[in-house]
Scaffold this motif. Structure first.
Motif, PDB file in Angstrom:
ATOM      1  N   ASP A  33      33.080  -2.634  39.302  1.00  0.00           N
ATOM      2  CA  ASP A  33      31.964  -2.625  40.255  1.00  0.00           C
ATOM      3  C   ASP A  33      30.704  -2.010  39.631  1.00  0.00           C
ATOM      4  O   ASP A  33      29.579  -2.369  40.012  1.00  0.00           O
ATOM      5  CB  ASP A  33      32.352  -1.828  41.509  1.00  0.00           C
ATOM      6  CG  ASP A  33      33.519  -2.459  42.261  1.00  0.00           C
ATOM      7  OD1 ASP A  33      33.710  -3.692  42.113  1.00  0.00           O
ATOM      8  OD2 ASP A  33      34.226  -1.735  42.965  1.00  0.00           O
ATOM      9  N   HIS A  34      30.905  -1.104  38.691  1.00  0.00           N
ATOM     10  CA  HIS A  34      29.779  -0.467  38.009  1.00  0.00           C
ATOM     11  C   HIS A  34      29.346  -1.246  36.758  1.00  0.00           C
ATOM     12  O   HIS A  34      28.412  -0.835  36.071  1.00  0.00           O
ATOM     13  CB  HIS A  34      30.155   0.959  37.594  1.00  0.00           C
ATOM     14  CG  HIS A  34      30.266   1.922  38.731  1.00  0.00           C
ATOM     15  ND1 HIS A  34      29.172   2.533  39.312  1.00  0.00           N
ATOM     16  CD2 HIS A  34      31.355   2.400  39.408  1.00  0.00           C
ATOM     17  CE1 HIS A  34      29.573   3.348  40.281  1.00  0.00           C
ATOM     18  NE2 HIS A  34      30.895   3.290  40.355  1.00  0.00           N
ATOM     19  N   THR A  35      30.051  -2.338  36.471  1.00  0.00           N
ATOM     20  CA  THR A  35      29.830  -3.124  35.239  1.00  0.00           C
ATOM     21  C   THR A  35      29.940  -2.221  34.019  1.00  0.00           C
ATOM     22  O   THR A  35      29.094  -2.189  33.134  1.00  0.00           O
ATOM     23  CB  THR A  35      28.451  -3.826  35.243  1.00  0.00           C
ATOM     24  OG1 THR A  35      28.156  -4.311  36.554  1.00  0.00           O
ATOM     25  CG2 THR A  35      28.454  -5.005  34.289  1.00  0.00           C
ATOM     26  N   GLU A  36      31.029  -1.462  33.999  1.00  0.00           N
ATOM     27  CA  GLU A  36      31.291  -0.517  32.913  1.00  0.00           C
ATOM     28  C   GLU A  36      32.682  -0.767  32.330  1.00  0.00           C
ATOM     29  O   GLU A  36      33.507  -1.476  32.917  1.00  0.00           O
ATOM     30  CB  GLU A  36      31.238   0.924  33.446  1.00  0.00           C
ATOM     31  CG  GLU A  36      29.830   1.483  33.578  1.00  0.00           C
ATOM     32  CD  GLU A  36      29.380   2.189  32.299  1.00  0.00           C
ATOM     33  OE1 GLU A  36      29.964   1.894  31.233  1.00  0.00           O
ATOM     34  OE2 GLU A  36      28.471   3.021  32.380  1.00  0.00           O
ATOM     35  N   ARG A  37      32.945  -0.177  31.178  1.00  0.00           N
ATOM     36  CA  ARG A  37      34.272  -0.221  30.590  1.00  0.00           C
ATOM     37  C   ARG A  37      35.259   0.580  31.429  1.00  0.00           C
ATOM     38  O   ARG A  37      34.864   1.427  32.242  1.00  0.00           O
ATOM     39  CB  ARG A  37      34.244   0.372  29.170  1.00  0.00           C
ATOM     40  CG  ARG A  37      33.476  -0.442  28.139  1.00  0.00           C
ATOM     41  CD  ARG A  37      33.484   0.303  26.815  1.00  0.00           C
ATOM     42  NE  ARG A  37      32.766  -0.408  25.766  1.00  0.00           N
ATOM     43  CZ  ARG A  37      33.314  -1.293  24.929  1.00  0.00           C
ATOM     44  NH1 ARG A  37      34.603  -1.563  25.035  1.00  0.00           N
ATOM     45  NH2 ARG A  37      32.595  -1.888  23.997  1.00  0.00           N
ATOM     46  N   HIS A  38      36.538   0.344  31.190  1.00  0.00           N
ATOM     47  CA  HIS A  38      37.577   1.168  31.792  1.00  0.00           C
ATOM     48  C   HIS A  38      37.364   2.615  31.327  1.00  0.00           C
ATOM     49  O   HIS A  38      36.967   2.851  30.184  1.00  0.00           O
ATOM     50  CB  HIS A  38      38.955   0.668  31.351  1.00  0.00           C
ATOM     51  CG  HIS A  38      40.099   1.360  32.022  1.00  0.00           C
ATOM     52  ND1 HIS A  38      40.544   2.615  31.647  1.00  0.00           N
ATOM     53  CD2 HIS A  38      40.887   0.971  33.059  1.00  0.00           C
ATOM     54  CE1 HIS A  38      41.557   2.966  32.415  1.00  0.00           C
ATOM     55  NE2 HIS A  38      41.795   1.997  33.284  1.00  0.00           N
ATOM     56  N   PRO A  39      37.608   3.606  32.169  1.00  0.00           N
ATOM     57  CA  PRO A  39      37.353   4.999  31.781  1.00  0.00           C
ATOM     58  C   PRO A  39      38.083   5.430  30.513  1.00  0.00           C
ATOM     59  O   PRO A  39      37.559   6.233  29.733  1.00  0.00           O
ATOM     60  CB  PRO A  39      37.779   5.813  33.010  1.00  0.00           C
ATOM     61  CG  PRO A  39      38.537   4.864  33.879  1.00  0.00           C
ATOM     62  CD  PRO A  39      38.022   3.508  33.587  1.00  0.00           C
ATOM     63  N   PHE A  40      39.303   4.910  30.286  1.00  0.00           N
ATOM     64  CA  PHE A  40      39.988   5.256  29.037  1.00  0.00           C
ATOM     65  C   PHE A  40      39.247   4.686  27.838  1.00  0.00           C
ATOM     66  O   PHE A  40      39.139   5.339  26.790  1.00  0.00           O
ATOM     67  CB  PHE A  40      41.433   4.744  29.030  1.00  0.00           C
ATOM     68  CG  PHE A  40      42.133   4.991  27.717  1.00  0.00           C
ATOM     69  CD1 PHE A  40      42.522   6.263  27.348  1.00  0.00           C
ATOM     70  CD2 PHE A  40      42.373   3.944  26.830  1.00  0.00           C
ATOM     71  CE1 PHE A  40      43.139   6.506  26.133  1.00  0.00           C
ATOM     72  CE2 PHE A  40      42.996   4.172  25.611  1.00  0.00           C
ATOM     73  CZ  PHE A  40      43.380   5.455  25.260  1.00  0.00           C
TER      74      PHE A  40
END
Length: 340
Positions: A33-40
């Motif tokens: 939803d944030h158009t970001e990578r997975h946190p890991f």
């Protein structure tokens, strides 16, 4: 704070957040939803950059420590590579802290907030773990962020410096047990941020180096940054747990061993090399606490123990040669060398 990582128990020697994020359920993250990578992925790429920067600096320091003397009695090795390598390490560490805040953001439901900077976004949405993390690590960030900011925005330059003794001129003494010994190869490599001084000289920046005559030893600085990297990982893990509990009413899974697949650096080697850096610092650092870092292998497994803030290490006295590489700008007529 005392932190410990064990290969047989944790699967790797990375900070706590590594295992936590690797095992994080997909259902608790909003990175798409944030158009970001997975946190890991955010954390893994971030820690990779930091570790590669650590390795580069340590490799270069080793070159300096093992360099020979030329026929004139001077060290036959230049220090011109160190400023750029140290600059990358400081940039990587500041970016790592920013990446930790990005991780908190992608664990929060996406909200339309017109904020360019992640920390401002976290504050505006009243993120449940942002202030806790910020308060826990801000002292560390503020200890070196002014250097990075002066490099970025004020044209600050890092310069190398070394103190060394070619004979038995240095006598060292442990602070706690008052044991005296004679370092056989006393070389202390460091750096300082160059700036304009109030008296018109170029030299150590007064806002970074309070008396305008000191520097930062890498023997202490690398220990300091390496240990605080793990302190950040500990507090990030706690912030992740609090965020997940707040939004999903669940606890994170119990920690289990996670084997690291990173092939670009050997974290065991980096940890061991940092722990074995000579305990010799510049004189103005004698009274400063220094993290205690211990690395050892037993039964084929490695253990890393880090304690912050630590305690004063060693004092020394004796005759040394001060060597520094500076760049004349063609206008300024005087230069203040640290410790002169």
């Amino acid at each position: 704070m005392k932190l410990e990582r064990k290969i047989y128990r944790d699967g790797n020697l990375h900070p706590e957040a590594f295992n936590c994020l690797k095992l994080l359920p997909e259902s608790v993250t909003y990175h798409k939803d944030h158009t970001e990578r997975h946190p890991f992925s955010i954390y893994n790429l971030s820690i990779q950059r930091v570790m590669l920067a650590f390795k580069a600096v340590i490799d270069e320091v080793d070159q300096v420590y093992t360099a020979l003397f030329d026929a004139t009695g001077h060290l036959d090795y230049r220090l011109n590579k160190l400023p750029d390598l140290q600059k990358e390490l400081l940039h990587a560490l500041q970016s790592h802290i920013d990446d930790c805040y990005r991780i908190l953001k992608v664990l929060h439901p996406s909200i339309k907030v017109q904020e360019k900077y992640v920390e401002s976004w976290l504050e505006k949405v009243n993120h449940p773990a942002y202030k806790e993390l910020r308060n826990a690590i801000n002292d560390y960030r503020e200890s070196f962020a002014p250097i990075v900011n002066k490099i970025k925005h004020s044209g600050g330059q890092l310069r190398s410096i070394m103190m060394y003794s070619r004979g038995g001129g240095v006598v060292a003494r442990t602070v706690e047990k008052n044991i005296q010994f004679f370092p056989p190869n006393a070389r202390i490599v460091g750096y300082f941020l160059e700036g304009m001084q109030p008296n018109g000289r170029i030299g150590p920046d007064y806002e970074i180096h309070p008396d305008g005559k000191t520097a930062i030893s890498l023997n202490r600085d690398l220990r300091y940054h390496f240990a605080n990297l793990y302190r950040i990982g500990h507090h990030l893990r706690n912030a992740i747990a609090r965020t997940v509990r707040h939004f999903h009413r669940i606890k994170l899974p119990r920690p289990i061993a996670v084997t690291s697949t990173t092939g670009q650096y050997d974290i065991e080697s980096i940890a061991e090399r940092v722990s074995k850096l000579p305990p010799l610092f510049f004189q103005n650092e004698f009274s400063k606490t220094t993290p205690d870092i211990k690395f050892y292998r037993a039964n084929g497994s490695a253990t890393l123990t880090l304690e912050t803030p630590g305690s004063p290490y060693i004092t020394w006295y004796g005759e040394v040669i001060i060597y520094s590489e500076i760049q004349i700008d063609g206008v300024s007529l005087e230069y203040q060398i640290p410790y002169k």
